[in-house]
Design a protein around this motif. Structure first.
Motif, mmCIF file in Angstrom:
data_model
loop_
_atom_site.group_PDB
_atom_site.id
_atom_site.type_symbol
_atom_site.label_atom_id
_atom_site.label_comp_id
_atom_site.label_asym_id
_atom_site.label_seq_id
_atom_site.Cartn_x
_atom_site.Cartn_y
_atom_site.Cartn_z
ATOM 1 N N UNK A 162 0.848 -1.192 0.000
ATOM 2 C CA UNK A 162 0.000 0.000 0.000
ATOM 3 C C UNK A 162 0.883 1.241 0.000
ATOM 4 N N UNK A 163 0.541 2.201 -0.842
ATOM 5 C CA UNK A 163 1.237 3.488 -0.872
ATOM 6 C C UNK A 163 0.243 4.563 -0.444
ATOM 7 N N UNK A 164 0.545 5.249 0.652
ATOM 8 C CA UNK A 164 -0.353 6.279 1.172
ATOM 9 C C UNK A 164 0.494 7.341 1.854
ATOM 10 N N UNK A 165 -0.075 8.058 2.809
ATOM 11 C CA UNK A 165 0.649 9.121 3.487
ATOM 12 C C UNK A 165 0.472 9.002 4.997
ATOM 13 N N UNK A 166 1.113 9.898 5.758
ATOM 14 C CA UNK A 166 1.006 9.887 7.216
ATOM 15 C C UNK A 166 -0.234 10.653 7.656
ATOM 16 N N UNK A 167 -0.938 10.090 8.644
ATOM 17 C CA UNK A 167 -2.140 10.724 9.181
ATOM 18 C C UNK A 167 -2.040 10.895 10.686
#
Length: 373
Positions: free
Chosen positions: A37-42
Motif C-alpha cells: 500500500x502506498x499512502x501518506x502519514x495521518x
C-alpha cells in the motif's frame, strides 16, 4: 501477482476508502497475491502491517465536495514515489481516485505498469475537474481499467472523462457486524435511534436533531445516539433542546472495535444526508447488523436501499418526514422485522470476498488487453 494499491486516505484516518483498501488488501493476500500500500502519514496510530505500507509525505486537510478531504504534501513526493515504483516493479497498480492530487496523480504519472483506477466520489459539479480537464485527460488515458463504486460515481466522473467504467461497489465485513453485544448503558429498554457519520453539513445530522422533538412527542421512550466527530460538533449541540438533553448522546469518534456494538444497540438507523454521497457504506453496515433504515432519498443511497424493502427513503432536509418515518418503523414491528430481514439478506451480496473476486476478475481482463497491446 504483485499489486500496488495507492490510496489518498488510509488508517488511522477513517472513511470509506480506508475500509475499501483495508479489506481488499487482506482478501488479495489470502489468495496468494503480494500486496503493498502506498499512502501518506495521518498522525499517530499505525496499522498492524506497516511493513507492507509506504507512507509518503504528510496529510493536510482541504475543503472538497462539501467535506474535508486530505492530500499528501511533501517537496520530495514525486522523487519518493518514483523511487518506490522503480524498486517494487508492480505487475499492476490500483489507484484510488487516480485523478486527485497529489499522491494519486503523481503515482499514475510515474507508473510503468497496468493501471487500474477506482472512482469513489459523487458531486453535482467539480470545479477542479472542470478547470483542469485538458491537463488531466492525458493521465486518464494512462488507465487501463476504470472502476466506479456506484452508478452515481460513474455518472459524475464520466461527465468529465468519458470511457468504459465497471461498477464494483464497496463491500462489508459481514462477520464483524453479525452477532455482537450491545452497549450496556443504552441497553435499558428505550428505543434507540442511531446516526453514524462525520459531523459536517452534507451528512444532514442537523435535520435529524430537529426531527427528534417530533419523535419524542409520539414515542417518549426514544433516544438519539450520534456517533462521529467533525468540525461542526459544537455547532450541532446547539440544536439540542434542554428538555431532551438526557436523551441525545454525542458519542464522538468510536473505535473500529466498538462500532458494531452501537449498530447492535439501535432499533433503527438513520442517515439524513443531503446529497453528494456516492454509495453509503453506513447503510451496508446497518443492514449487515440487521437494522431497519430511514435514509434520505438521494442518488447514492438508492443504489443500496430500495424504499419499502430494506428501509424507508425520505425527502432530504425534511425533518418532519424523517420523524414520521422513524416513528412508523419503531411503531410497526412487522414492518421493522421485514426491513431488517431484507437488509441482512441483501448485505450478504456485498461481502468483501465477493467484491474482491469481482475486482480480481477485472484485473485479469485488463491485464490480458494490456498484454495484447
Amino acid at each position: 501477482m504483485k499489486i500496488g494499491i495507492v490510496t489518498p486516505t488510509f488508517y488511522p484516518y477513517p472513511g470509506g476508502i480506508s475500509e475499501y483498501v483495508y479489506h481488499t488488501y487482506f482478501e488479495l493476500r489470502k489468495r496468494g497475491h503480494e500486496v503493498k500500500i502506498i499512502t501518506t502519514f495521518f498522525g499517530d496510530g499505525l496499522t498492524e502491517f506497516e511493513e507492507n505500507i509506504y507512507r509518503v509525505g504528510r496529510s493536510i486537510p482541504i475543503l472538497s465536495n462539501g467535506s474535508i478531504g486530505r492530500v499528501a504534501f511533501s517537496l520530495q513526493l514525486p522523487k519518493k514515489i518514483k523511487r518506490i515504483l522503480d524498486a517494487e516493479r508492480f505487475d499492476l497498480l490500483h489507484i484510488h481516485e487516480p485523478l486527485v492530487p497529489t499522491l494519486c496523480l503523481i503515482s499514475l504519472r510515474h507508473s510503468r505498469t497496468v493501471n487500474i483506477g477506482t472512482f469513489h466520489t459523487f458531486a453535482e459539479f467539480s470545479l477542479g475537474y472542470f478547470i483542469f480537464r485538458p491537463f488531466l485527460r492525458r493521465y486518464n488515458k494512462k488507465l487501463h481499467g476504470r472502476i466506479a463504486v456506484s452508478e452515481s460515481a460513474r455518472n459524475f466522473v464520466d461527465r468529465y472523462f468519458g470511457g468504459e467504467y465497471r461498477i464494483i461497489p464497496n463491500g462489508i465485513d459481514i462477520d464483524r457486524f453479525n452477532r455482537v453485544g450491545k452497549i450496556k448503558k443504552f441497553d435499558d429498554g428505550k428505543l434507540n435511534i442511531l446516526f453514524v457519520g462525520r459531523l459536517e453539513p452534507r451528512k444532514g445530522v442537523k435535520y435529524l436533531l430537529k426531527a427528534f422533538p417530533l419523535i419524542k412527542k409520539k414515542l417518549p421512550n426514544s433516544r438519539l445516539i450520534i456517533v462521529g466527530s467533525g468540525p461542526l460538533a459544537g455547532y450541532y449541540r446547539q440544536f439540542v433542546p434542554r428538555a431532551f438533553e438526557e436523551d441525545i448522546w454525542f458519542e464522538g469518534l468510536v473505535t473500529k472495535e466498538d462500532l458494531p456494538s452501537y449498530y447492535s444497540t439501535c432499533d433503527v438507523f438513520c442517515s439524513p444526508a443531503t446529497g453528494k454521497e456516492s454509495f453509503g457504506i453506513v447503510l451496508l453496515e446497518a443492514m449487515a447488523s440487521g437494522k431497519a433504515i430511514v435514509a434520505s432519498d438521494i442518488e447514492g443511497y438508492r443504489h443500496v436501499v430500495t424504499h419499502g424493502q430494506e428501509g424507508l427513503l425520505v425527502k432530504p432536509r425534511d425533518s418532519r418526514a424523517i420523524a414520521d418515518s422513524i416513528v412508523e418503523v419503531l411503531s410497526n414491528e412487522p414492518l421493522r422485522r421485514m426491513l431488517e430481514e431484507n437488509g441482512k439478506r441483501k448485505a450478504r451480496q456485498y461481502s468483501w470476498k465477493n467484491i474482491t473476486s469481482r475486482i480480481i476478475n477485472f484485473y485479469h481482463d485488463k491485464m490480458k488487453v494490456a498484454s495484447v497491446h
